[in-house]
Design a protein around this motif. Sequence first.
Motif, PDB file in Angstrom:
ATOM      1  N   VAL A  34       0.788  -1.162  -0.175  1.00 33.27           N
ATOM      2  CA  VAL A  34      -0.039  -0.096   0.069  1.00 33.27           C
ATOM      3  C   VAL A  34       0.527   1.040  -0.164  1.00 33.27           C
ATOM      4  O   VAL A  34       0.652   2.131  -0.706  1.00 33.27           O
ATOM      5  CB  VAL A  34      -0.856   0.144   1.449  1.00 33.27           C
ATOM      6  CG1 VAL A  34      -1.676   1.411   1.440  1.00 33.27           C
ATOM      7  CG2 VAL A  34      -1.963  -1.135   0.899  1.00 33.27           C
ATOM      8  N   ASN A  35       2.071   1.353   0.865  1.00 38.31           N
ATOM      9  CA  ASN A  35       2.621   2.530   0.628  1.00 38.31           C
ATOM     10  C   ASN A  35       3.559   2.634  -0.258  1.00 38.31           C
ATOM     11  O   ASN A  35       3.819   3.904  -0.932  1.00 38.31           O
ATOM     12  CB  ASN A  35       3.583   2.463   2.032  1.00 38.31           C
ATOM     13  CG  ASN A  35       2.854   2.616   3.401  1.00 38.31           C
ATOM     14  OD1 ASN A  35       1.893   3.475   3.239  1.00 38.31           O
ATOM     15  ND2 ASN A  35       3.488   2.315   4.535  1.00 38.31           N
ATOM     16  N   ILE A  36       4.110   1.425  -1.014  1.00 45.65           N
ATOM     17  CA  ILE A  36       4.535   1.778  -2.338  1.00 45.65           C
ATOM     18  C   ILE A  36       3.678   2.325  -3.412  1.00 45.65           C
ATOM     19  O   ILE A  36       4.101   3.334  -4.006  1.00 45.65           O
ATOM     20  CB  ILE A  36       5.161   0.244  -2.754  1.00 45.65           C
ATOM     21  CG1 ILE A  36       6.354  -0.210  -1.857  1.00 45.65           C
ATOM     22  CG2 ILE A  36       5.456   0.282  -4.276  1.00 45.65           C
ATOM     23  CD1 ILE A  36       6.798  -1.638  -2.286  1.00 45.65           C
ATOM     24  N   ALA A  37       2.598   2.050  -3.583  1.00 49.95           N
ATOM     25  CA  ALA A  37       1.478   2.618  -4.216  1.00 49.95           C
ATOM     26  C   ALA A  37       1.059   3.975  -4.021  1.00 49.95           C
ATOM     27  O   ALA A  37       1.189   4.759  -4.750  1.00 49.95           O
ATOM     28  CB  ALA A  37      -0.012   1.873  -4.115  1.00 49.95           C
ATOM     29  N   LYS A  38       1.487   4.461  -2.531  1.00 46.13           N
ATOM     30  CA  LYS A  38       1.266   5.700  -2.111  1.00 46.13           C
ATOM     31  C   LYS A  38       2.392   6.532  -2.839  1.00 46.13           C
ATOM     32  O   LYS A  38       2.373   7.789  -3.221  1.00 46.13           O
ATOM     33  CB  LYS A  38       1.071   5.713  -0.717  1.00 46.13           C
ATOM     34  CG  LYS A  38      -0.445   5.739  -0.371  1.00 46.13           C
ATOM     35  CD  LYS A  38      -0.534   5.557   1.317  1.00 46.13           C
ATOM     36  CE  LYS A  38      -1.774   5.048   1.816  1.00 46.13           C
ATOM     37  NZ  LYS A  38      -1.777   5.131   3.207  1.00 46.13           N
ATOM     38  N   LEU A  39       3.606   6.114  -2.641  1.00 42.60           N
ATOM     39  CA  LEU A  39       4.801   6.475  -3.251  1.00 42.60           C
ATOM     40  C   LEU A  39       4.703   6.704  -4.519  1.00 42.60           C
ATOM     41  O   LEU A  39       5.090   7.864  -5.185  1.00 42.60           O
ATOM     42  CB  LEU A  39       6.154   5.705  -2.822  1.00 42.60           C
ATOM     43  CG  LEU A  39       7.258   6.065  -3.406  1.00 42.60           C
ATOM     44  CD1 LEU A  39       7.773   7.694  -2.698  1.00 42.60           C
ATOM     45  CD2 LEU A  39       8.431   5.298  -2.903  1.00 42.60           C
ATOM     46  N   ALA A  40       4.213   5.774  -5.321  1.00 45.22           N
ATOM     47  CA  ALA A  40       4.087   5.922  -6.955  1.00 45.22           C
ATOM     48  C   ALA A  40       2.996   7.088  -7.063  1.00 45.22           C
ATOM     49  O   ALA A  40       3.107   7.802  -7.998  1.00 45.22           O
ATOM     50  CB  ALA A  40       3.365   4.609  -7.423  1.00 45.22           C
TER      51      ALA A  40
END
Length: 222
Positions: A144-150
């Motif tokens: 989820v946090n990787i998606a937020k970073l993207a």
Amino acid sequence: MNKFLVNSSTQLAKGVSRRRLVAGGAVTGLAGALGFAALTKRPAQAGMMSSDAAMNDVEILNGALYYEHQAIWAYSAAAGELSDSDVGQAVLNIALANQADHMIHRDTLAQVIGDLGGMPVMAESSYDLSSYLERGDGGLDSDVNIAKLALALETDAAIAYANEVARLMTPALVTAGASIAAAEASHATTIRAAFISLGMAIEYVPAAFVSADTRDQWVLKV
């Protein structure tokens, strides 16, 4: 695992497909008849530009190329941190789709910079994303946090293109740069749509503009 991550793979895959239909027009237009490609097919037109105008545009396009390299690297780096879960693999599908667009942007920018007499900036071995992590604009510690970073990176790309194209001195390049900005905004919208498909109560398009003033409305904090 958060409750909105249940049964996510199919919904996220559908979100990727929908985004490809929406963004595909902008990217195909860029690689086809719009701005950049039209200019590269007519090198004599580039030769008619003043040297000052050409160098001005080369500098701006090289700045854009730098961030395309960064985006390509970031998606590759993040891919290795994603889990093998349905959510992780669905996020990976979105990442690969967005990264493919960035590769088209990279190749087109490099070609035009060369046609204008410039030297395309080369990709670096790695890029510093610490400012994003420190602000809580995402992370590498969960799918989820990787998606937020993207999402944060794509939002900033859309803002940067919108700001920088106004400085270009070649009308065809302004048109093409605006096309890339639209594609970057569609990337951000796709990621937000993925969170919505997982049950998060957010808007697909949270503001009428993608700008520095509305950035906080687009980005999702960890």
